[in-house]
Write an enzyme that holds these catalytic residues in place. Structure first.
Site, PDB file in Angstrom:
ATOM      1  N   GLY A  43      15.703  -1.760   4.313  1.00 27.16           N
ATOM      2  CA  GLY A  43      15.549  -0.322   4.067  1.00 27.16           C
ATOM      3  C   GLY A  43      14.897   0.070   2.751  1.00 27.16           C
ATOM      4  O   GLY A  43      14.241   1.102   2.671  1.00 27.16           O
ATOM      5  N   ASP A  99      18.187   1.767   0.031  1.00 24.06           N
ATOM      6  CA  ASP A  99      17.592   3.010   0.542  1.00 24.06           C
ATOM      7  C   ASP A  99      18.564   4.180   0.461  1.00 24.06           C
ATOM      8  O   ASP A  99      18.204   5.257   0.029  1.00 24.06           O
ATOM      9  CB  ASP A  99      17.064   2.811   1.983  1.00 24.06           C
ATOM     10  CG  ASP A  99      18.106   2.260   2.959  1.00 24.06           C
ATOM     11  OD1 ASP A  99      19.247   1.944   2.542  1.00 24.06           O
ATOM     12  OD2 ASP A  99      17.773   2.143   4.147  1.00 24.06           O
ATOM     13  N   ASP A 102      25.767   5.317   1.600  1.00 24.76           N
ATOM     14  CA  ASP A 102      26.437   6.067   2.658  1.00 24.76           C
ATOM     15  C   ASP A 102      27.944   5.848   2.510  1.00 24.76           C
ATOM     16  O   ASP A 102      28.564   6.461   1.643  1.00 24.76           O
ATOM     17  CB  ASP A 102      25.852   5.565   3.985  1.00 24.76           C
ATOM     18  CG  ASP A 102      26.299   6.337   5.199  1.00 24.76           C
ATOM     19  OD1 ASP A 102      26.450   7.560   5.101  1.00 24.76           O
ATOM     20  OD2 ASP A 102      26.488   5.727   6.267  1.00 24.76           O
ATOM     21  N   PHE A 151      21.757  12.346   9.809  1.00 24.50           N
ATOM     22  CA  PHE A 151      21.048  11.074   9.909  1.00 24.50           C
ATOM     23  C   PHE A 151      19.565  11.274   9.647  1.00 24.50           C
ATOM     24  O   PHE A 151      18.898  12.040  10.336  1.00 24.50           O
ATOM     25  CB  PHE A 151      21.273  10.433  11.284  1.00 24.50           C
ATOM     26  CG  PHE A 151      20.917   8.988  11.275  1.00 24.50           C
ATOM     27  CD1 PHE A 151      21.790   8.042  10.746  1.00 24.50           C
ATOM     28  CD2 PHE A 151      19.688   8.559  11.753  1.00 24.50           C
ATOM     29  CE1 PHE A 151      21.449   6.700  10.704  1.00 24.50           C
ATOM     30  CE2 PHE A 151      19.341   7.212  11.710  1.00 24.50           C
ATOM     31  CZ  PHE A 151      20.224   6.288  11.189  1.00 24.50           C
ATOM     32  N   VAL A 152      19.062  10.567   8.639  1.00 23.02           N
ATOM     33  CA  VAL A 152      17.665  10.747   8.235  1.00 23.02           C
ATOM     34  C   VAL A 152      16.871   9.461   8.450  1.00 23.02           C
ATOM     35  O   VAL A 152      17.425   8.365   8.432  1.00 23.02           O
ATOM     36  CB  VAL A 152      17.579  11.178   6.753  1.00 23.02           C
ATOM     37  CG1 VAL A 152      18.221  12.536   6.552  1.00 23.02           C
ATOM     38  CG2 VAL A 152      18.229  10.154   5.832  1.00 23.02           C
ATOM     39  N   ASP A 158      15.505   3.588   8.794  1.00 24.64           N
ATOM     40  CA  ASP A 158      15.183   3.408  10.214  1.00 24.64           C
ATOM     41  C   ASP A 158      16.247   3.984  11.134  1.00 24.64           C
ATOM     42  O   ASP A 158      17.379   4.270  10.719  1.00 24.64           O
ATOM     43  CB  ASP A 158      15.059   1.916  10.525  1.00 24.64           C
ATOM     44  CG  ASP A 158      16.422   1.231  10.559  1.00 24.64           C
ATOM     45  OD1 ASP A 158      17.139   1.314   9.545  1.00 24.64           O
ATOM     46  OD2 ASP A 158      16.775   0.656  11.602  1.00 24.64           O
ATOM     47  N   ARG A 164      10.527   3.462   9.763  1.00 27.36           N
ATOM     48  CA  ARG A 164      10.497   3.083   8.343  1.00 27.36           C
ATOM     49  C   ARG A 164       9.160   3.421   7.697  1.00 27.36           C
ATOM     50  O   ARG A 164       9.081   3.643   6.498  1.00 27.36           O
ATOM     51  CB  ARG A 164      10.705   1.568   8.197  1.00 27.36           C
ATOM     52  CG  ARG A 164      12.081   1.075   8.608  1.00 27.36           C
ATOM     53  CD  ARG A 164      12.267  -0.363   8.130  1.00 27.36           C
ATOM     54  NE  ARG A 164      13.304  -1.073   8.881  1.00 27.36           N
ATOM     55  CZ  ARG A 164      14.595  -1.024   8.603  1.00 27.36           C
ATOM     56  NH1 ARG A 164      15.024  -0.281   7.600  1.00 27.36           N
ATOM     57  NH2 ARG A 164      15.460  -1.702   9.310  1.00 27.36           N
TER      58      ARG A 164
HETATM   59  P1  IMP Z   1      26.721   1.952   3.723  1.00 27.22           P
HETATM   60  O1  IMP Z   1      27.030   0.492   3.693  1.00 27.22           O
HETATM   61  O2  IMP Z   1      27.580   2.695   4.712  1.00 27.22           O
HETATM   62  O3  IMP Z   1      26.687   2.631   2.384  1.00 27.22           O
HETATM   63  O4  IMP Z   1      25.334   2.097   4.419  1.00 27.22           O
HETATM   64  C1  IMP Z   1      24.186   1.763   3.858  1.00 27.22           C
HETATM   65  C2  IMP Z   1      23.179   1.428   4.927  1.00 27.22           C
HETATM   66  O5  IMP Z   1      23.355   2.200   6.119  1.00 27.22           O
HETATM   67  C3  IMP Z   1      21.837   1.791   4.399  1.00 27.22           C
HETATM   68  O6  IMP Z   1      21.255   0.716   3.702  1.00 27.22           O
HETATM   69  C4  IMP Z   1      21.080   2.185   5.618  1.00 27.22           C
HETATM   70  O7  IMP Z   1      20.433   1.050   6.128  1.00 27.22           O
HETATM   71  C5  IMP Z   1      22.108   2.668   6.603  1.00 27.22           C
HETATM   72  N1  IMP Z   1      22.146   4.165   6.689  1.00 27.22           N
HETATM   73  C6  IMP Z   1      23.129   4.973   6.271  1.00 27.22           C
HETATM   74  N2  IMP Z   1      22.835   6.261   6.505  1.00 27.22           N
HETATM   75  C7  IMP Z   1      21.601   6.274   7.083  1.00 27.22           C
HETATM   76  C8  IMP Z   1      20.714   7.312   7.535  1.00 27.22           C
HETATM   77  O8  IMP Z   1      20.972   8.532   7.463  1.00 27.22           O
HETATM   78  N3  IMP Z   1      19.532   6.904   8.079  1.00 27.22           N
HETATM   79  C9  IMP Z   1      19.166   5.586   8.172  1.00 27.22           C
HETATM   80  N4  IMP Z   1      19.968   4.585   7.735  1.00 27.22           N
HETATM   81  C10 IMP Z   1      21.173   4.919   7.195  1.00 27.22           C
HETATM   82 MG    MG Z   2      18.912   0.396   7.631  1.00 23.64          MG
END
Ligand code: IMP
Ligand code: MG
Length: 185
Positions: A43, A99, A102, A151-152, A158, A164
């Site tokens: 990402g 990227d 979340d 969701f973006v 992606d 991407r």
């Molecule tokens: P986390 O581990 O929940 O913080 O998620 C991080 C990963 O989830 C990021 O590196 C992204 O690949 C994916 N992700 C989280 N939210 C989005 C979104 O809105 N669009 C696309 N990918 C996302």
């Molecule tokens: Mg991703």
């Protein structure tokens, strides 16, 4: 605009202006300090390329892959792969780049793995920050934009491996997300 998007959130010029601002902050913090930028694949590939080209500091680059399994819009189990060798990390200061922040699981677990391999310091830098979805108590040291709980895609982000390459960030049309259970981010 791409036909799968509901609307554009950040245009290409807004993104690049945001990274200009961020790179000034980052270069000041690392002024006179050797460090390694560690980019989380896939990402962050577009973001990190634009970021490092704006940093005048002496730096090295390394990569790590992380994939979360769940459905496409929620992250579940995390799989960390291709960790740099200890010789690349030991005694180094690292700037870990992703990227989007979340739930926080990816940054937290990758940071822990890098510290376990001997890094002396790990700061974190994300293109987007979605604080409403945080599950683990972690904040990024640097971020370009904050986004709401939606969701973006685009600029490295992606959905099911696609979008991407879009040079801007947009909100995916909700009907393209629902009922989609395949793994991986
Ligand atoms: P986390 O581990 O929940 O913080 O998620 C991080 C990963 O989830 C990021 O590196 C992204 O690949 C994916 N992700 C989280 N939210 C989005 C979104 O809105 N669009 C696309 N990918 C996302
Ligand atoms: Mg991703």
């Amino acid at each position: 605009m791409h036909r799968d998007l509901e609307r554009i959130l950040f245009s290409e010029s807004e993104i690049l202006a945001g990274i200009d601002r961020l790179s000034v902050e980052v270069s000041e913090v690392y002024s006179g300090v050797e460090f390694t930028v560690v980019a989380i694949l896939k990402g962050s590939c577009i973001f990190v390329a634009d970021l490092v080209r704006r940093l005048p500091n002496p730096l090295e680059m390394a990569f790590v892959a992380a994939r979360s399994y769940g459905d496409h819009t929620t992250s579940g189990e995390l799989d960390i792969d291709l960790l740099p060798a200890e010789s690349e990390l030991s005694g180094r200061r690292l700037l870990l780049v992703d990227d989007i922040l979340d739930t926080g699981r990816t940054l937290f677990h990758v940071r822990t793995a890098l510290l376990d391999r001997g890094a002396t310091e790990v700061r974190t830098c994300v293109f987007l920050d979605k604080p409403a979805r945080r599950v683990i108590d972690i904040e990024a040291d640097f971020r370009v934009f904050e986004v709401e709980d939606q969701f973006v895609v685009g600029y490295g982000l992606d959905h099911a491996g696609r979008y991407r390459n879009l040079p801007f960030v947009g909100i995916l049309r909700p009907e393209l997300i629902e009922g989609d259970q395949e793994a991986g981010r």
